[in-house]
Design a protein around this motif. Structure first.
Motif, PDB file in Angstrom:
ATOM      1  N   ARG A 198       0.833  -1.199   0.000  1.00 15.97           N
ATOM      2  CA  ARG A 198       0.000   0.000   0.000  1.00 15.97           C
ATOM      3  C   ARG A 198       0.867   1.249   0.000  1.00 15.97           C
ATOM      4  O   ARG A 198       1.882   1.303   0.684  1.00 15.97           O
ATOM      5  N   GLY A 199       0.451   2.219  -0.789  1.00 19.04           N
ATOM      6  CA  GLY A 199       1.181   3.470  -0.868  1.00 19.04           C
ATOM      7  C   GLY A 199       2.422   3.424  -1.747  1.00 19.04           C
ATOM      8  O   GLY A 199       3.207   4.366  -1.757  1.00 19.04           O
ATOM      9  N   LEU A 230      -4.542   0.231 -12.142  1.00 17.60           N
ATOM     10  CA  LEU A 230      -5.630   0.989 -12.739  1.00 17.60           C
ATOM     11  C   LEU A 230      -5.225   1.500 -14.121  1.00 17.60           C
ATOM     12  O   LEU A 230      -6.013   1.434 -15.066  1.00 17.60           O
ATOM     13  N   GLY A 231      -4.002   1.985 -14.259  1.00 21.95           N
ATOM     14  CA  GLY A 231      -3.524   2.423 -15.567  1.00 21.95           C
ATOM     15  C   GLY A 231      -3.549   1.309 -16.590  1.00 21.95           C
ATOM     16  O   GLY A 231      -3.922   1.510 -17.757  1.00 21.95           O
ATOM     17  N   HIS A 232      -3.175   0.112 -16.162  1.00 17.22           N
ATOM     18  CA  HIS A 232      -3.195  -1.056 -17.043  1.00 17.22           C
ATOM     19  C   HIS A 232      -4.626  -1.399 -17.469  1.00 17.22           C
ATOM     20  O   HIS A 232      -4.886  -1.670 -18.649  1.00 17.22           O
ATOM     21  N   ILE A 233      -5.539  -1.373 -16.523  1.00 18.95           N
ATOM     22  CA  ILE A 233      -6.938  -1.695 -16.816  1.00 18.95           C
ATOM     23  C   ILE A 233      -7.545  -0.643 -17.749  1.00 18.95           C
ATOM     24  O   ILE A 233      -8.245  -0.992 -18.709  1.00 18.95           O
ATOM     25  N   VAL A 234      -7.276   0.624 -17.503  1.00 18.64           N
ATOM     26  CA  VAL A 234      -7.793   1.688 -18.370  1.00 18.64           C
ATOM     27  C   VAL A 234      -7.228   1.538 -19.779  1.00 18.64           C
ATOM     28  O   VAL A 234      -7.959   1.658 -20.767  1.00 18.64           O
ATOM     29  N   ALA A 235      -5.938   1.262 -19.891  1.00 21.64           N
ATOM     30  CA  ALA A 235      -5.324   1.070 -21.213  1.00 21.64           C
ATOM     31  C   ALA A 235      -5.959  -0.109 -21.945  1.00 21.64           C
ATOM     32  O   ALA A 235      -6.211  -0.035 -23.160  1.00 21.64           O
ATOM     33  N   GLU A 236      -6.220  -1.186 -21.234  1.00 18.89           N
ATOM     34  CA  GLU A 236      -6.856  -2.349 -21.856  1.00 18.89           C
ATOM     35  C   GLU A 236      -8.276  -2.021 -22.302  1.00 18.89           C
ATOM     36  O   GLU A 236      -8.708  -2.430 -23.383  1.00 18.89           O
ATOM     37  N   ALA A 237      -9.014  -1.282 -21.477  1.00 19.82           N
ATOM     38  CA  ALA A 237     -10.375  -0.886 -21.851  1.00 19.82           C
ATOM     39  C   ALA A 237     -10.349  -0.028 -23.120  1.00 19.82           C
ATOM     40  O   ALA A 237     -11.181  -0.218 -24.021  1.00 19.82           O
ATOM     41  N   ARG A 238      -9.407   0.883 -23.210  1.00 16.86           N
ATOM     42  CA  ARG A 238      -9.276   1.713 -24.423  1.00 16.86           C
ATOM     43  C   ARG A 238      -8.920   0.851 -25.633  1.00 16.86           C
ATOM     44  O   ARG A 238      -9.466   1.037 -26.721  1.00 16.86           O
ATOM     45  N   GLY A 257      -1.616   0.352  -6.963  1.00 14.27           N
ATOM     46  CA  GLY A 257      -2.980   0.640  -7.401  1.00 14.27           C
ATOM     47  C   GLY A 257      -2.985   1.495  -8.651  1.00 14.27           C
ATOM     48  O   GLY A 257      -3.739   1.246  -9.595  1.00 14.27           O
ATOM     49  N   HIS A 258      -2.137   2.509  -8.673  1.00 10.92           N
ATOM     50  CA  HIS A 258      -2.016   3.387  -9.834  1.00 10.92           C
ATOM     51  C   HIS A 258      -1.592   2.589 -11.069  1.00 10.92           C
ATOM     52  O   HIS A 258      -2.150   2.767 -12.162  1.00 10.92           O
ATOM     53  N   ALA A 271      -9.642   8.272  -3.810  1.00 10.82           N
ATOM     54  CA  ALA A 271      -8.741   9.354  -4.228  1.00 10.82           C
ATOM     55  C   ALA A 271      -8.017   8.980  -5.517  1.00 10.82           C
ATOM     56  O   ALA A 271      -7.880   9.808  -6.430  1.00 10.82           O
ATOM     57  N   LEU A 272      -7.563   7.737  -5.621  1.00  8.61           N
ATOM     58  CA  LEU A 272      -6.913   7.265  -6.847  1.00  8.61           C
ATOM     59  C   LEU A 272      -7.866   7.355  -8.036  1.00  8.61           C
ATOM     60  O   LEU A 272      -7.500   7.848  -9.102  1.00  8.61           O
TER      61      LEU A 272
END
Length: 150
Positions: free
Chosen positions: A82-83, A91-99, A87-88, A121-122
């Protein structure tokens, strides 16, 4: 950090996934919609693990909601990670895959308890905004819904 396509039923995932489910259920009760290994293995769900120096640092999944929509599922950093940005990275990987899949929107459901504050917050830093319930979810005081237009 290395992110790998993985099997949510793998033995190296089981302890962290069990911790994830226990923690959410202890705070959210019946309003915890996190998927177990069988749910994360369902058709339409893609599951990844994040690794740092040979150690499991976290996991996350992407669920297809339709031809143009997806849902972030079961994002979790290991307590020891954690920290650290896991997570970042997930999430970046998941967003890139969704795109890459041509999704127009990416949704998520998360809790409202204090333990969810870092994740919220993330998500907000990543451009997610509040929205109403989607798919089969129903609103309660224990959950909230967000969307990112891609």
């Amino acid at each position: 950090m290395e992110i790998r396509l993985d099997d949510p039923a793998a033995s190296h995932v089981s302890e962290l996934l069990a911790h994830h489910l226990r923690e959410l259920r202890s705070v959210m009760g019946e309003h915890a919609f996190a998927l177990d290994a069988s749910g994360l293995s369902s058709p339409g769900v893609t599951f990844w693990t994040a690794w740092r120096e040979g150690e499991l640092a976290g996991f996350g999944a992407l669920k297809q909601l339709g031809a143009r929509r997806g849902e972030v599922k079961s994002m979790r950093a290991a307590p020891s990670a954690r920290g650290t940005g896991v997570g970042h990275a997930l999430l970046g990987h998941i967003v890139a895959e969704a795109r890459a899949r041509g999704y127009e929107a990416l949704y998520l459901e998360t809790g409202t308890a204090d333990l969810h504050a870092p994740a919220i917050a993330l998500y907000r830093r990543s451009g997610f905004i509040s929205c109403g319930p989607f798919a089969d979810y129903e609103a309660s005081e224990h959950n909230q819904f967000m969307v990112l237009t891609l």
